[in-house]
Design a protein around this motif. Sequence first.
Motif, PDB file in Angstrom:
ATOM      1  N   LEU A 199       0.804  -1.223   0.000  1.00  0.00           N
ATOM      2  CA  LEU A 199       0.000   0.000   0.000  1.00  0.00           C
ATOM      3  C   LEU A 199       0.835   1.271   0.000  1.00  0.00           C
ATOM      4  CD1 LEU A 199      -2.568  -1.243   2.640  1.00  0.00           C
ATOM      5  CD2 LEU A 199      -2.818  -1.258   0.168  1.00  0.00           C
ATOM      6  N   GLY A 200       2.139   1.111   0.161  1.00  0.00           N
ATOM      7  CA  GLY A 200       2.986   2.285   0.068  1.00  0.00           C
ATOM      8  C   GLY A 200       3.458   2.422  -1.368  1.00  0.00           C
ATOM      9  N   GLY A 201       4.400   3.283  -1.555  1.00  0.00           N
ATOM     10  CA  GLY A 201       4.872   3.479  -2.930  1.00  0.00           C
ATOM     11  C   GLY A 201       6.201   4.184  -2.908  1.00  0.00           C
ATOM     12  N   ASN A 202       6.327   5.155  -3.772  1.00  0.00           N
ATOM     13  CA  ASN A 202       7.596   5.867  -3.818  1.00  0.00           C
ATOM     14  C   ASN A 202       7.681   6.981  -2.804  1.00  0.00           C
ATOM     15  OD1 ASN A 202       8.996   4.460  -5.841  1.00  0.00           O
ATOM     16  ND2 ASN A 202       7.598   5.324  -7.365  1.00  0.00           N
ATOM     17  N   ARG A 203       6.522   7.525  -2.458  1.00  0.00           N
ATOM     18  CA  ARG A 203       6.557   8.637  -1.516  1.00  0.00           C
ATOM     19  C   ARG A 203       6.622   8.133  -0.078  1.00  0.00           C
ATOM     20  NH1 ARG A 203       1.729  12.254  -1.903  1.00  0.00           N
ATOM     21  NH2 ARG A 203       0.986  10.522  -3.145  1.00  0.00           N
ATOM     22  N   VAL A 204       5.716   7.190   0.186  1.00  0.00           N
ATOM     23  CA  VAL A 204       5.665   6.664   1.552  1.00  0.00           C
ATOM     24  C   VAL A 204       6.245   5.263   1.530  1.00  0.00           C
ATOM     25  CG1 VAL A 204       4.212   6.132   3.510  1.00  0.00           C
ATOM     26  CG2 VAL A 204       3.575   7.981   1.957  1.00  0.00           C
ATOM     27  N   ARG A 205       7.474   5.150   1.958  1.00  0.00           N
ATOM     28  CA  ARG A 205       8.130   3.862   1.888  1.00  0.00           C
ATOM     29  C   ARG A 205       8.878   3.625   3.183  1.00  0.00           C
ATOM     30  NH1 ARG A 205      11.940   1.589  -2.896  1.00  0.00           N
ATOM     31  NH2 ARG A 205       9.944   1.310  -3.936  1.00  0.00           N
ATOM     32  N   PRO A 206       8.225   2.928   4.120  1.00  0.00           N
ATOM     33  CA  PRO A 206       8.879   2.698   5.422  1.00  0.00           C
ATOM     34  C   PRO A 206      10.180   1.938   5.272  1.00  0.00           C
ATOM     35  CG  PRO A 206       6.545   2.243   5.581  1.00  0.00           C
ATOM     36  CD  PRO A 206       6.836   2.487   4.128  1.00  0.00           C
ATOM     37  N   VAL A 207      10.916   1.975   6.315  1.00  0.00           N
ATOM     38  CA  VAL A 207      12.282   1.487   6.309  1.00  0.00           C
ATOM     39  C   VAL A 207      12.351  -0.016   6.056  1.00  0.00           C
ATOM     40  CG1 VAL A 207      13.050   0.763   8.595  1.00  0.00           C
ATOM     41  CG2 VAL A 207      14.171   2.687   7.467  1.00  0.00           C
ATOM     42  N   THR A 208      11.293  -0.731   6.432  1.00  0.00           N
ATOM     43  CA  THR A 208      11.303  -2.172   6.214  1.00  0.00           C
ATOM     44  C   THR A 208      11.321  -2.502   4.722  1.00  0.00           C
ATOM     45  OG1 THR A 208       8.915  -2.022   6.577  1.00  0.00           O
ATOM     46  CG2 THR A 208      10.217  -2.995   8.335  1.00  0.00           C
ATOM     47  N   VAL A 209      10.680  -1.682   3.949  1.00  0.00           N
ATOM     48  CA  VAL A 209      10.676  -1.906   2.511  1.00  0.00           C
ATOM     49  C   VAL A 209      12.015  -1.487   1.903  1.00  0.00           C
ATOM     50  CG1 VAL A 209       9.485  -1.400   0.358  1.00  0.00           C
ATOM     51  CG2 VAL A 209       8.210  -1.500   2.488  1.00  0.00           C
ATOM     52  N   ALA A 210      12.583  -0.433   2.464  1.00  0.00           N
ATOM     53  CA  ALA A 210      13.818   0.112   1.912  1.00  0.00           C
ATOM     54  C   ALA A 210      14.980  -0.854   1.993  1.00  0.00           C
ATOM     55  CB  ALA A 210      14.176   1.410   2.635  1.00  0.00           C
ATOM     56  N   MET A 211      14.852  -1.850   2.849  1.00  0.00           N
ATOM     57  CA  MET A 211      15.928  -2.824   2.965  1.00  0.00           C
ATOM     58  C   MET A 211      16.239  -3.471   1.636  1.00  0.00           C
ATOM     59  SD  MET A 211      17.019  -2.976   6.046  1.00  0.00           S
ATOM     60  CE  MET A 211      17.018  -1.230   5.730  1.00  0.00           C
ATOM     61  N   PHE A 212      15.187  -3.616   0.810  1.00  0.00           N
ATOM     62  CA  PHE A 212      15.393  -4.302  -0.462  1.00  0.00           C
ATOM     63  C   PHE A 212      16.167  -3.469  -1.464  1.00  0.00           C
ATOM     64  CE2 PHE A 212      13.323  -8.316  -0.113  1.00  0.00           C
ATOM     65  CZ  PHE A 212      12.464  -8.158   0.958  1.00  0.00           C
ATOM     66  N   ASN A 213      16.390  -2.189  -1.122  1.00  0.00           N
ATOM     67  CA  ASN A 213      17.214  -1.360  -2.005  1.00  0.00           C
ATOM     68  C   ASN A 213      18.595  -1.951  -2.202  1.00  0.00           C
ATOM     69  OD1 ASN A 213      15.093   0.355  -2.003  1.00  0.00           O
ATOM     70  ND2 ASN A 213      16.064   1.963  -0.792  1.00  0.00           N
ATOM     71  N   PHE A 214      19.039  -2.658  -1.196  1.00  0.00           N
ATOM     72  CA  PHE A 214      20.430  -3.105  -1.249  1.00  0.00           C
ATOM     73  C   PHE A 214      20.577  -4.482  -1.834  1.00  0.00           C
ATOM     74  CE2 PHE A 214      21.663   0.543   0.963  1.00  0.00           C
ATOM     75  CZ  PHE A 214      20.724   0.780   1.951  1.00  0.00           C
ATOM     76  N   ILE A 215      19.445  -5.037  -2.261  1.00  0.00           N
ATOM     77  CA  ILE A 215      19.517  -6.371  -2.847  1.00  0.00           C
ATOM     78  C   ILE A 215      18.942  -6.304  -4.252  1.00  0.00           C
ATOM     79  CG2 ILE A 215      18.712  -8.728  -2.687  1.00  0.00           C
ATOM     80  CD1 ILE A 215      18.644  -8.558   0.196  1.00  0.00           C
ATOM     81  N   SER A 216      19.681  -6.759  -5.175  1.00  0.00           N
ATOM     82  CA  SER A 216      19.125  -6.835  -6.525  1.00  0.00           C
ATOM     83  C   SER A 216      19.592  -8.136  -7.141  1.00  0.00           C
ATOM     84  CB  SER A 216      19.584  -5.639  -7.351  1.00  0.00           C
ATOM     85  OG  SER A 216      20.988  -5.611  -7.389  1.00  0.00           O
ATOM     86  N   VAL A 217      19.106  -8.365  -8.353  1.00  0.00           N
ATOM     87  CA  VAL A 217      19.437  -9.648  -8.978  1.00  0.00           C
ATOM     88  C   VAL A 217      20.945  -9.795  -9.163  1.00  0.00           C
ATOM     89  CG1 VAL A 217      18.866 -11.181 -10.887  1.00  0.00           C
ATOM     90  CG2 VAL A 217      17.239  -9.431 -10.162  1.00  0.00           C
ATOM     91  N   GLU A 218      21.592  -8.692  -9.486  1.00  0.00           N
ATOM     92  CA  GLU A 218      23.030  -8.796  -9.801  1.00  0.00           C
ATOM     93  C   GLU A 218      23.880  -8.993  -8.562  1.00  0.00           C
ATOM     94  OE1 GLU A 218      20.495  -6.146 -11.607  1.00  0.00           O
ATOM     95  OE2 GLU A 218      22.124  -5.048 -10.632  1.00  0.00           O
ATOM     96  N   GLN A 219      23.619  -8.162  -7.562  1.00  0.00           N
ATOM     97  CA  GLN A 219      24.524  -8.257  -6.423  1.00  0.00           C
ATOM     98  C   GLN A 219      23.824  -7.864  -5.128  1.00  0.00           C
ATOM     99  OE1 GLN A 219      26.415  -4.969  -5.055  1.00  0.00           O
ATOM    100  NE2 GLN A 219      26.606  -3.915  -7.007  1.00  0.00           N
ATOM    101  N   THR A 220      24.432  -8.284  -4.071  1.00  0.00           N
ATOM    102  CA  THR A 220      23.967  -7.874  -2.752  1.00  0.00           C
ATOM    103  C   THR A 220      25.024  -6.972  -2.155  1.00  0.00           C
ATOM    104  OG1 THR A 220      22.942 -10.021  -2.499  1.00  0.00           O
ATOM    105  CG2 THR A 220      23.196  -8.700  -0.516  1.00  0.00           C
ATOM    106  N   GLN A 221      24.581  -5.787  -1.765  1.00  0.00           N
ATOM    107  CA  GLN A 221      25.551  -4.895  -1.136  1.00  0.00           C
ATOM    108  C   GLN A 221      25.564  -5.201   0.355  1.00  0.00           C
ATOM    109  OE1 GLN A 221      23.463  -1.452  -2.621  1.00  0.00           O
ATOM    110  NE2 GLN A 221      25.289  -0.867  -3.751  1.00  0.00           N
ATOM    111  N   TRP A 222      26.358  -6.192   0.680  1.00  0.00           N
ATOM    112  CA  TRP A 222      26.329  -6.741   2.025  1.00  0.00           C
ATOM    113  C   TRP A 222      26.492  -5.705   3.109  1.00  0.00           C
ATOM    114  CZ3 TRP A 222      26.406 -12.148   2.949  1.00  0.00           C
ATOM    115  CH2 TRP A 222      26.372 -12.911   1.753  1.00  0.00           C
ATOM    116  N   ALA A 223      27.608  -5.035   3.045  1.00  0.00           N
ATOM    117  CA  ALA A 223      27.932  -4.144   4.158  1.00  0.00           C
ATOM    118  C   ALA A 223      26.914  -3.024   4.251  1.00  0.00           C
ATOM    119  CB  ALA A 223      29.339  -3.589   3.986  1.00  0.00           C
ATOM    120  N   ARG A 224      26.471  -2.549   3.098  1.00  0.00           N
ATOM    121  CA  ARG A 224      25.493  -1.464   3.148  1.00  0.00           C
ATOM    122  C   ARG A 224      24.170  -1.961   3.678  1.00  0.00           C
ATOM    123  NH1 ARG A 224      26.535   1.428  -2.403  1.00  0.00           N
ATOM    124  NH2 ARG A 224      28.638   2.204  -1.984  1.00  0.00           N
TER     125      ARG A 224
END
Lengths: 279, 299, 351
Positions: A216-241
């Motif tokens: 139900l959130g989106g680009n404007r309202v994006r709680p921190v729990t969702v933001a965790m996935f910013n650091f994971i993508s198909v190509e790589q995982t930014q571990w330390a970040r």
Amino acid sequence: MSRGAIRRIALWAVAGMLLAVWAFPVIWALLTSFKTERDVLAYPPVWLFKPTLDNYREVIFGTSSILPNLWSSIVVATASTFLTMLIAVPAAYALARLNYPGRKASGFYVLATQMLPPVGLIIPYYLVLQKIGALDTYSGLTAIYLTFSLPFAIWLMVSYFEDVPYEMEEAALLDRAGRLRALWYVILPQVRGGIAVTTVFVFLNAWNEFLFAVVLGGNRVRPVTVAMFNFISVEQTQWARLAAGAMLAMAPVILIGLFAQRHIVKGLTVGAVKGGGRR
Amino acid sequence: MGVSVPRPGDTLARQERRFALALLAPALLVLLLTTTAPLFYLAWTSLQRIDLGMPWLSGFAGLDNYSKMGADPRFWNSLWLTFVYTGSTVVLQVVIGLSLALLVLQIPRGQGVLRVAAILPIVLAPVVVGLFWRTLVLSPEFGLVDLVTRALGLGSHNWLGDPQLALISVIAIHTWQWTPFAFLVLLATLATLPPDVYEAARLDRASAWQRFIHITLPLARPAIMMVVILRMMTALSAFAAIFAATGGGPGSATEILNLYAYRTSFTELNLGYGAALAMVLLALTLVISYFMFRLRRAR
Amino acid sequence: MSRSASVRMEGIVKKHGAFTALHGIDLEIRPGEFFALLGPSGSGKTTTLRILAGLEPVNAGRVLMDDADVTHTQPGERDVAMVFQSYALYPHMTVAANIGFPLKMVGKPAHEIDLAVRDAAAKVEIGHLLERKPGQLSGGQQQRCALARAIVRSPRLFLLDEPLSNLDAKLRLETRAELRKLQRSLGVTAVYVTHDQEEAMTIADRMAVFMEGRIVQVGTPHEIFRKPATVAVAGFIGTPPMNLLPASLTAAGVRLGGALLEVAAPGVSGTREVILGVRPGDLRVATAGIPARVEFVEDFGDSSIVNLEVGGQRVKLRAGESPDLAEGREVNLAFDPRAAHLFDRATGQRL
């Protein structure tokens, strides 16, 4: 060595193992957040390393900053907690201590609403919010968070209200306080502790919510729990970040857990022994 | 407030009723709006065919979605996984939690530190826990578990990528996060058990095991039942951790009903069928909670 | 000081679902009276008190105070103060705040409240505890705090629900006397619930005896002691309680255990089954009378209670210091015929 001593050592060993199993992942994540990406991927694992604040710098100030997400979390969690307590406390008082037709039925109803699986509710929520244009808004998300917070808060508060002796209202009424002032001056002060514990739990639940936030959130309202996935993508995982971001995201919750630890345990026990609860 | 002129017939009972309903009204209103109304909408949606990917196919479908479910192997798979997942995590949590509580009860000085350690998994967001485990703990080559197995000579494994291991891993994650809850509640309950009953049993020459079976278990039964019920509810609606760790995969290896409904609705955009799946999950939850509450009240 | 109300209850019926707690209570309490409601647990006395307070609705009947119908008036509007059995002190407020609460609720100015609180506290001698919280007080002090909260607003009616039952025995005796003195000095009408008949006897001006939801006797303690109206009342009042033995009554006298005792019985013809009641203090060992066997003697130092067995029942006799009665000895019991109480065996009513 005496049998008693062996036993004690064994017990402490078990306790130590528990400590390790439960605390270690968090500590490992904490350590990882100070490593460089290279150190993280090193094998054998590096224990002594040169700590760096780069990850935190990137996660706070950099392009993948999660500050706006922290802000979303703060706004939604605080607002929904405040609203929840405002509505739940009077309702719990009525359920616990007042006599009115349909008392049992309303009690069952509140209990039943806790049983609804969230996955079932997000579909209609999504469709309705989309229609009224409340997707990706603070008010929309806050309102929906009430769904799971309210029944839980009511149920916890009911058990706290039930602990106050029933003569309190009677004495207050005889003292000419009237129902509202009896609640305000006499009953509420006696459940202050319960209100604090319940507020903590409601806030924790709201802060940690994921499913509703992501759908139900989106680009404007994006709680921190969702933001965790910013650091994971198909190509790589930014571990330390990821570790740094997660530590930041979980910092409020961990701090609350550490400081309010005694109260949380008491709240868990109260909730478990006397009624239902989400956690 | 203060002095109000009593209206004839304005009895104490009537005033109490009005006050109660006034206090309860906002909560009931919110709940009706946010749970009951959507429930009807969900039921209605489950009778539709809503395909956002192919909108021209949408329309009323009656019980089509439900009959499709009967023949859908993925559905039965998810049902099976749900049972396995819920059953094993709850049993593990209670058994481990109870055993640990019993052990820890005997080292009163350690309890403080352990309580702090136990709090940590509980307060973390399940989604973060899922991500932690996916990356830091279960990653092949770099994860903690792999480090340990390699050191022990058991080799490296793809804990979340291998269909067989994935389910076990996901169960482990859930158990890791929620066992402390059972542990803390049962520890607190055990600490309040009356010591004289135990002393009487000792005088009656009962062994430690007998004392456990005949005194501890019956006395702790209400707390244990409540823990079981609560943990079951959490397991049935568990989403974030599995989603973060495996997304339901590999394939459908960890796709409990919850996740199947989500994927159907939001990944495959088949909202009607997804709604039907959610209705089944709801029915399942209600049936299980009904039985659990009956069990609790019995005896 | 306080005004004192007259109280009347007419035909009060109270039901809880199918169970009738009160079967039609009629009561009259005069202004300034210390009136006790006495009875065993569950007899309806506390329910009656709560109806007076306005905390329970009635199914039928009226409650009048100073001749005004207050049956449906709110508790706060009745100008009635109550001391609960558990005291119901507000644990989060200081003693001073507790006592001052009723005055605060009617909006009295702060300095007036302060004066009134000090005054009330002084009357019950807790003036030095005003800044403490109830949790820091002893049982007796808490009770006095509850009293002070009740008297601070000079109500016209005082209701006390077993106020002494949570105190230990010695404190109970001391506080009894103080309560009485307090009520006298205030002159307020007081209604007092208790299950302890000794307490009611010593403290009340008049009392009503409750049994199973009905009032079976009303009168001064002395009247009730001298002339209990039913077997139940007779067996309830007095320490130790009256001996009650089944017997037969004829014109010649009372036949019990093979002995015939001359007891004047007005207008009796034929034989009647009765219960004979004699107080332990009225019994004495005699050469002829009711055969009995000594079971054991309770020695109190300056007096003693001899427990005897008469026809399978236990009978108690009050005797002086160290009576010369060995266990197992067979004796005869007699009494002054005027000290006998006769009750119809079937109805329990006094003859």
